[in-house]
Write an enzyme that holds these catalytic residues in place. Sequence first.
Site, PDB file in Angstrom:
ATOM      1  CD  GLU A   1      -2.235 -14.251   7.480  1.00 53.73           C
ATOM      2  OE1 GLU A   1      -2.860 -13.499   6.696  1.00 53.73           O
ATOM      3  OE2 GLU A   1      -2.410 -14.234   8.705  1.00 53.73           O
TER       4      GLU A   1
ATOM      5  CB  ALA B   1      -7.027  -9.489   3.525  1.00 48.89           C
TER       6      ALA B   1
ATOM      7  N   GLY C   1      -2.327 -11.667   4.091  1.00 49.64           N
ATOM      8  CA  GLY C   1      -3.066 -12.854   3.660  1.00 49.64           C
ATOM      9  C   GLY C   1      -2.365 -13.611   2.539  1.00 49.64           C
TER      10      GLY C   1
ATOM     11  CD  GLU D   1      -1.142  -9.166   8.353  1.00 49.83           C
ATOM     12  OE1 GLU D   1       0.064  -9.091   8.672  1.00 49.83           O
ATOM     13  OE2 GLU D   1      -1.593 -10.084   7.654  1.00 49.83           O
TER      14      GLU D   1
HETATM   15  N1  CAA Z   1      -5.663  -4.416  -0.534  1.00 45.28           N
HETATM   16  C1  CAA Z   1      -6.223  -3.609  -1.448  1.00 45.28           C
HETATM   17  N2  CAA Z   1      -5.541  -3.007  -2.429  1.00 45.28           N
HETATM   18  C2  CAA Z   1      -4.215  -3.228  -2.481  1.00 45.28           C
HETATM   19  C3  CAA Z   1      -3.558  -4.054  -1.568  1.00 45.28           C
HETATM   20  C4  CAA Z   1      -4.340  -4.679  -0.543  1.00 45.28           C
HETATM   21  N3  CAA Z   1      -3.820  -5.526   0.355  1.00 45.28           N
HETATM   22  N4  CAA Z   1      -2.239  -4.087  -1.864  1.00 45.28           N
HETATM   23  C5  CAA Z   1      -2.078  -3.303  -2.945  1.00 45.28           C
HETATM   24  N5  CAA Z   1      -3.264  -2.782  -3.326  1.00 45.28           N
HETATM   25  C6  CAA Z   1      -3.537  -1.888  -4.454  1.00 45.28           C
HETATM   26  C7  CAA Z   1      -3.072  -0.474  -4.153  1.00 45.28           C
HETATM   27  O1  CAA Z   1      -4.050   0.225  -3.405  1.00 45.28           O
HETATM   28  C8  CAA Z   1      -2.905   0.069  -5.562  1.00 45.28           C
HETATM   29  O2  CAA Z   1      -4.171   0.387  -6.068  1.00 45.28           O
HETATM   30  P1  CAA Z   1      -4.365   1.751  -6.926  1.00 45.28           P
HETATM   31  O3  CAA Z   1      -3.500   1.543  -8.152  1.00 45.28           O
HETATM   32  O4  CAA Z   1      -5.817   1.772  -7.230  1.00 45.28           O
HETATM   33  O5  CAA Z   1      -3.861   2.846  -6.059  1.00 45.28           O
HETATM   34  C9  CAA Z   1      -2.408  -1.139  -6.343  1.00 45.28           C
HETATM   35  O6  CAA Z   1      -2.753  -2.292  -5.569  1.00 45.28           O
HETATM   36  C10 CAA Z   1      -0.913  -1.148  -6.522  1.00 45.28           C
HETATM   37  O7  CAA Z   1      -0.310  -0.996  -5.252  1.00 45.28           O
HETATM   38  P2  CAA Z   1       0.809   0.116  -4.937  1.00 45.28           P
HETATM   39  O8  CAA Z   1       0.605   1.325  -5.788  1.00 45.28           O
HETATM   40  O9  CAA Z   1       0.818   0.329  -3.458  1.00 45.28           O
HETATM   41  O10 CAA Z   1       2.122  -0.662  -5.436  1.00 45.28           O
HETATM   42  P3  CAA Z   1       3.604  -0.485  -4.906  1.00 45.28           P
HETATM   43  O11 CAA Z   1       4.429  -1.301  -5.826  1.00 45.28           O
HETATM   44  O12 CAA Z   1       3.936   0.950  -4.694  1.00 45.28           O
HETATM   45  O13 CAA Z   1       3.614  -1.159  -3.442  1.00 45.28           O
HETATM   46  C11 CAA Z   1       3.079  -2.897  -1.841  1.00 45.28           C
HETATM   47  C12 CAA Z   1       3.402  -2.547  -3.307  1.00 45.28           C
HETATM   48  C13 CAA Z   1       4.299  -2.648  -0.969  1.00 45.28           C
HETATM   49  C14 CAA Z   1       2.734  -4.383  -1.800  1.00 45.28           C
HETATM   50  C15 CAA Z   1       1.892  -2.046  -1.322  1.00 45.28           C
HETATM   51  O14 CAA Z   1       0.847  -2.122  -2.267  1.00 45.28           O
HETATM   52  C16 CAA Z   1       1.357  -2.476   0.001  1.00 45.28           C
HETATM   53  O15 CAA Z   1       1.957  -2.197   1.027  1.00 45.28           O
HETATM   54  N6  CAA Z   1       0.179  -3.172   0.021  1.00 45.28           N
HETATM   55  C17 CAA Z   1      -0.501  -3.546   1.197  1.00 45.28           C
HETATM   56  C18 CAA Z   1       0.161  -4.736   1.883  1.00 45.28           C
HETATM   57  C19 CAA Z   1      -0.560  -5.098   3.160  1.00 45.28           C
HETATM   58  O16 CAA Z   1      -0.655  -4.305   4.065  1.00 45.28           O
HETATM   59  N7  CAA Z   1      -1.094  -6.337   3.237  1.00 45.28           N
HETATM   60  C20 CAA Z   1      -1.813  -6.817   4.379  1.00 45.28           C
HETATM   61  C21 CAA Z   1      -3.284  -6.651   4.171  1.00 45.28           C
HETATM   62  S1  CAA Z   1      -4.250  -7.017   5.619  1.00 45.28           S
HETATM   63  C22 CAA Z   1      -4.269  -8.700   5.706  1.00 45.28           C
HETATM   64  O17 CAA Z   1      -3.821  -9.393   4.817  1.00 45.28           O
HETATM   65  C23 CAA Z   1      -4.882  -9.276   6.969  1.00 45.28           C
HETATM   66  C24 CAA Z   1      -4.788 -10.747   7.072  1.00 45.28           C
HETATM   67  O18 CAA Z   1      -4.025 -11.282   7.831  1.00 45.28           O
HETATM   68  C25 CAA Z   1      -5.641 -11.585   6.298  1.00 45.28           C
END
Ligand code: CAA
Length: 291
Positions: free
Chosen positions: A145, A98, A142, A165
């Site tokens: 999911e 998400a 998400g 999460e």
């Molecule tokens: N939401 C918003 N933006 C996100 C995102 C997310 N879930 N995942 C990645 N992005 C964005 C980053 O902020 C980044 O944006 P900028 O270039 O503007 O900084 C861009 O995507 C690229 O990401 P990274 O620079 O972090 O890329 P990476 O290759 O270094 O890492 C990754 C990849 C490990 C997937 C890392 O991006 C990450 O950990 N993302 C978040 C994953 C996460 O926590 N997901 C769960 C979300 S909460 C949820 O989903 C609740 C639910 O149950 C519904």
Amino acid sequence: MHVDVLPEMMPACIRRHPALMMQRAAMQQEVNPMKYENIQTSVEGAVALVTLNRPKVLNALNHDMMTEIADAIDAFAADDAIAAIVITGNDKAFAAGADISEMVDKTAVEMYLSDHFARQWERFTSCRKPIIAAVAGHALGGGCELAMMCDVIVCAENARFGQPEVKLGVLPGIGGTQRLVRAVGKAKAMDMCLSGRTMGAEEAERAGLVSRVFATEALVPEAMKLAAEIAGMSRPALYMIKEAINRAYETTLAEGLRFERRLFHAAFATHDQREGMRAFLEKRAAQWTHS
Ligand code: CAA
């Protein structure tokens, strides 16, 4: 981009009736505005492809994107020319969860009143047609999911599944704690949700989360091939199978067996049952009429 089906690809029963053709065109226009900004859709034969398209944020699922996915699924569900759907992302990410930037400042009351996530995903999971998730790269939170809401998950060798999460100070919110347990069992589900660690393609196949693993470049063509094979089956049989398997999640074994047996008996009311069995005995391909 929405590539509409050619008239010759439509079921004969619709082609024979110009009024139905017009009604179908009007309906498609109505339910499928073809103005998606966060996804792309296309059609190949009887298979629809939905491609998540927010590459800059690794296909993070924001409100607009979730709504477009639900709209596209509704449109394809209502389209008689479509029998199966594939949903995919890009080589780097299916979806990294998400959209965190959209949630960071929300209050509990805002989340509760808007019933965050619920409506779109209820629409998605109410689709009766088979949906295949073709996952390459990150399928996190998400994204994992969403894949688990599909009927089959196939993935690329570089796929990584996870529910991270916990690292954000929350917990999965669209089924991660429920569907993951059913897919891979309690031990692995606890391990992944409590530590936030990810699972690669090989482990995911071993654990039963995904059904097949492909080379990354072969993922979408193979998923489309599988979907086309499924789309070539009798639709009443497909719907009954999907309904019966999903019932296994909701009920006891005895009730599930009773439900399956009722559907099995009901299948003998279809022309396709006669046709399928006769075709086998006559050593020819079955000609389904979906009736
Ligand atoms: N939401 C918003 N933006 C996100 C995102 C997310 N879930 N995942 C990645 N992005 C964005 C980053 O902020 C980044 O944006 P900028 O270039 O503007 O900084 C861009 O995507 C690229 O990401 P990274 O620079 O972090 O890329 P990476 O290759 O270094 O890492 C990754 C990849 C490990 C997937 C890392 O991006 C990450 O950990 N993302 C978040 C994953 C996460 O926590 N997901 C769960 C979300 S909460 C949820 O989903 C609740 C639910 O149950 C519904």
